[in-house]
Design an enzyme around this catalytic site. Structure first.
Site, mmCIF file in Angstrom:
data_model
loop_
_atom_site.group_PDB
_atom_site.id
_atom_site.type_symbol
_atom_site.label_atom_id
_atom_site.label_comp_id
_atom_site.label_asym_id
_atom_site.label_seq_id
_atom_site.Cartn_x
_atom_site.Cartn_y
_atom_site.Cartn_z
ATOM 1 N N HIS A 1 0.820 -1.214 0.000
ATOM 2 C CA HIS A 1 0.000 0.000 0.000
ATOM 3 C C HIS A 1 0.851 1.260 0.000
ATOM 4 O O HIS A 1 1.865 1.349 0.686
ATOM 5 C CB HIS A 1 -1.021 -0.005 1.137
ATOM 6 C CG HIS A 1 -0.484 0.074 2.526
ATOM 7 N ND1 HIS A 1 -0.242 1.276 3.163
ATOM 8 C CD2 HIS A 1 -0.183 -0.887 3.428
ATOM 9 C CE1 HIS A 1 0.188 1.052 4.397
ATOM 10 N NE2 HIS A 1 0.241 -0.258 4.581
ATOM 11 N N ASP B 1 5.878 1.287 7.002
ATOM 12 C CA ASP B 1 4.473 0.921 6.813
ATOM 13 C C ASP B 1 3.797 1.903 5.851
ATOM 14 O O ASP B 1 3.248 2.903 6.293
ATOM 15 C CB ASP B 1 3.762 0.938 8.167
ATOM 16 C CG ASP B 1 2.318 0.509 8.087
ATOM 17 O OD1 ASP B 1 1.912 -0.067 7.066
ATOM 18 O OD2 ASP B 1 1.574 0.771 9.050
ATOM 19 N N GLU C 1 -5.215 1.862 2.174
ATOM 20 C CA GLU C 1 -5.173 0.651 3.004
ATOM 21 C C GLU C 1 -5.405 0.999 4.458
ATOM 22 O O GLU C 1 -6.092 0.259 5.183
ATOM 23 C CB GLU C 1 -3.810 -0.042 2.840
ATOM 24 C CG GLU C 1 -3.702 -1.394 3.526
ATOM 25 C CD GLU C 1 -3.187 -1.343 4.964
ATOM 26 O OE1 GLU C 1 -3.115 -2.414 5.603
ATOM 27 O OE2 GLU C 1 -2.864 -0.237 5.444
ATOM 28 N N GLU C 2 -4.829 2.108 4.903
ATOM 29 C CA GLU C 2 -4.912 2.475 6.316
ATOM 30 C C GLU C 2 -6.322 2.860 6.742
ATOM 31 O O GLU C 2 -6.588 3.042 7.920
ATOM 32 C CB GLU C 2 -3.946 3.624 6.623
ATOM 33 C CG GLU C 2 -2.469 3.296 6.402
ATOM 34 C CD GLU C 2 -1.903 2.316 7.419
ATOM 35 O OE1 GLU C 2 -2.664 1.816 8.265
ATOM 36 O OE2 GLU C 2 -0.693 2.048 7.356
ATOM 37 N N ASP D 1 3.694 -5.937 3.231
ATOM 38 C CA ASP D 1 3.303 -4.799 4.064
ATOM 39 C C ASP D 1 4.176 -4.811 5.308
ATOM 40 O O ASP D 1 3.998 -5.647 6.193
ATOM 41 C CB ASP D 1 1.828 -4.925 4.437
ATOM 42 C CG ASP D 1 1.272 -3.701 5.140
ATOM 43 O OD1 ASP D 1 2.066 -2.798 5.477
ATOM 44 O OD2 ASP D 1 0.053 -3.640 5.356
ATOM 45 N N HIS E 1 2.838 3.437 13.111
ATOM 46 C CA HIS E 1 1.791 4.452 13.052
ATOM 47 C C HIS E 1 2.162 5.716 13.824
ATOM 48 O O HIS E 1 1.294 6.386 14.380
ATOM 49 C CB HIS E 1 0.454 3.890 13.555
ATOM 50 C CG HIS E 1 -0.229 3.034 12.548
ATOM 51 N ND1 HIS E 1 -1.494 2.524 12.734
ATOM 52 C CD2 HIS E 1 0.174 2.576 11.326
ATOM 53 C CE1 HIS E 1 -1.838 1.803 11.683
ATOM 54 N NE2 HIS E 1 -0.839 1.816 10.813
#
Length: 513
Positions: A264, A276, A308-309, A337, A435
């Site tokens: 992604h 990520d 994607e997130e 990923d 994140h």
């Protein structure tokens, strides 16, 4: 004229036969892909350069991220296409537009005289509430878990078993004015999504997440008979935005037998997302560039998913818009990923279901076995991660398309057993920057990054040459879930139980999320 036509026809047949000998539908002056040479062409310098460029794509913007539809994400699309343009004789590519519901939230939470630093879930509605906290029974996954007292109050819910969105919707259906979900493992919830509304169970309420330590402290006080007033405030932007997948196809190879690789292209709002999933898209992009020196028997498709997130929205859109005929042409999907986590493990998707009792469609077990054998040949141990729907392989599995891939871990804590196999530090997350703003170039692990990209190259060489090791596609096959399991992106977590040793043929899992 007849003789000339026959000569021309014979020449065409001969040229076609030469072309097929070199690779289906490809130019004969390039050799058929060589796995060893393709792997050797993967270098740390090339990966490093692209990682720095991707970081700049984020850092050149005020928000310093690559969240979908942002300036940083548009820079990311240009970055991908710029490299694809360098091999434009080998690939065709397109942007696939789609509408996605964007969410950007901030908020605050305090209770019992303590101010917390919560995460606010994507798609949480705006709102503020000052009301007592009420404990929800069990894990808040059924309407019966919400007592009558939760009406007009703030629901306190433990994480686990079902998705965040279901908890928020059930809290709303029970009349709660807000929901606070606390982690079921040490530390904070590292972000998450309620997924785009609406839900049949009810409307979402303002929803925040706090750490296990903070949540259990509040729970103990409430169970001791204390009344605790909470103050929850959420401000959200929720709106439809246009974004894009990038789909790149080899011009050669059998178009009726396709290997698809994906990662992604978007990050979360909080940071640049260079692991990520910058690492995944760089890994497949570099492999695509190096593959251009060869011919292939099968077609290869490199996909860069958006949003994607926010709930796998790009890959969901792509798979949902495949015709039945196009679906059947995809022989295997491989997902990458997070392949450069700083405190990494080498985790393979549990295609045969032996570790987590959730298997993929026929072909998934064979993909897992391929990667297991490749790592074993390098003298490296592996472990397993389950097909829980956390990343972009989920829509493919649900559509009956076999899948596999490699993952180096997110926010779960590394165990002593894993340290013995992979090195690193026990009791520390696989990626402590997951994140967060620190998910940048500095915190990539290049040992894992290079190794996993070579594994991508090995898989591309294997399956672009032949799919003989895979069973035929079954139009009705889909992933087989253990009874009672409901997986959802960014929600479930459970600890691995076994490890696959280099000299051990036993099956073993990693982190299920």
């Amino acid at each position: 004229m007849v003789r000339s036509a026959l000569v021309l026809f014979a020449a065409t047949v001969a040229a076609t036969n030469l072309e097929r000998q070199a690779g289906y539908g490809t130019t004969p002056n390039k050799p058929l892909v060589d796995s060893k040479k393709l792997q050797e062409s993967i270098t740390e310098d090339a990966l490093s350069q692209k990682a720095e460029e991707l970081e700049q794509a984020a850092y050149s913007t005020a928000q310093r991220n690559r969240v979908f539809s942002s300036e940083g994400h548009l820079n990311t699309l240009d970055f991908i296409e710029g490299y694809l343009d360098t091999v434009s004789d080998y690939y065709t590519y397109r942007r696939q537009p789609f509408e996605a519901l964007y969410s950007q939230s901030s908020g605050n939470f305090s209770a019992g005289g303590t101010t917390y630093t919560p995460i606010i879930f994507e798609y949480s509605p705006s709102g503020s509430a000052t009301a007592p906290l009420v404990v929800v029974a069990n894990e808040g996954c059924s309407a019966e878990d919400y007592p009558a007292e939760v009406a007009d109050n703030i629901a306190l819910i433990i994480r686990g078993t079902c998705e965040f969105g279901l908890k928020s919707a059930l809290a709303g259906a029970a009349g709660a004015v807000g929901a606070v979900i606390y982690n079921n493992a040490p530390g904070y919830i590292s972000g998450g999504t309620l997924s785009p509304p609406p839900r049949p169970e009810g409307e979402y309420v303002p929803t925040a997440g706090i750490s296990q330590e903070n949540g259990t402290a509040l729970l103990e006080r409430l169970n001791g008979g204390e009344e605790i007033e909470g103050m929850l405030g959420v401000e959200s932007i929720i709106e439809n935005r246009t974004t894009y997948n990038i789909i790149a196809d080899t011009k050669g190879g059998d178009p009726n037998n396709i290997l698809v690789l994906g990662g992604h292209s978007d990050s979360v709002y909080a940071g640049p997302g260079i692991n990520d999933d910058g690492s995944g898209i760089i890994g497949i992009l570099e492999t695509a560039i190096q593959l251009a020196a060869y011919t292939t028997n099968q077609a290869v498709r490199f996909a860069f998913w958006s949003a994607e997130e926010f709930g796998l929205l790009g890959s969901e859109y792509y798979v949902a818009n495949l015709s039945p005929e196009e679906n059947q042409k995809i022989r295997l999907y491989l997902n990458f990923d997070m392949i450069a986590s700083p405190n990494f493990v080498y985790a393979l998707y549990d295609g045969d279901g032996s570790a987590f009792n959730i298997s993929g469609p026929p072909g998934s077990a064979e993909a897992e076995e391929f990667f297991a054998n490749w790592f074993k040949e390098q003298g490296l141990a592996t472990t397993e991660t389950d097909f829980d729907g956390r990343s972009d392989y989920g829509p493919f599995l649900d559509a009956g398309i076999p899948a596999g891939g490699v993952f180096t871990g997110a926010e779960e804590l590394k165990t002593e057993e894993e340290v013995a196999l992979f090195g690193g530090e026990a009791g520390v997350a696989y990626d402590i920057n997951y994140h967060q703003a620190g998910d940048n170039y500095t915190n990539l692990n290049f040992e894992a990054f290079v190794t996993n990209t070579k594994a991508i190259a090995a898989a591309v060489a294997e399956y672009s040459t032949s799919f003989d090791s895979l069973p035929p596609r079954n139009a009705t096959a889909a992933r087989v879930k253990a009874r009672g399991v409901h997986a959802h992106p960014h929600e479930k977590r459970q600890r691995a139980k076994h490890i696959r040793h280099t000299h051990d043929c036993g099956k073993t899992p990693k982190v299920a999320i």
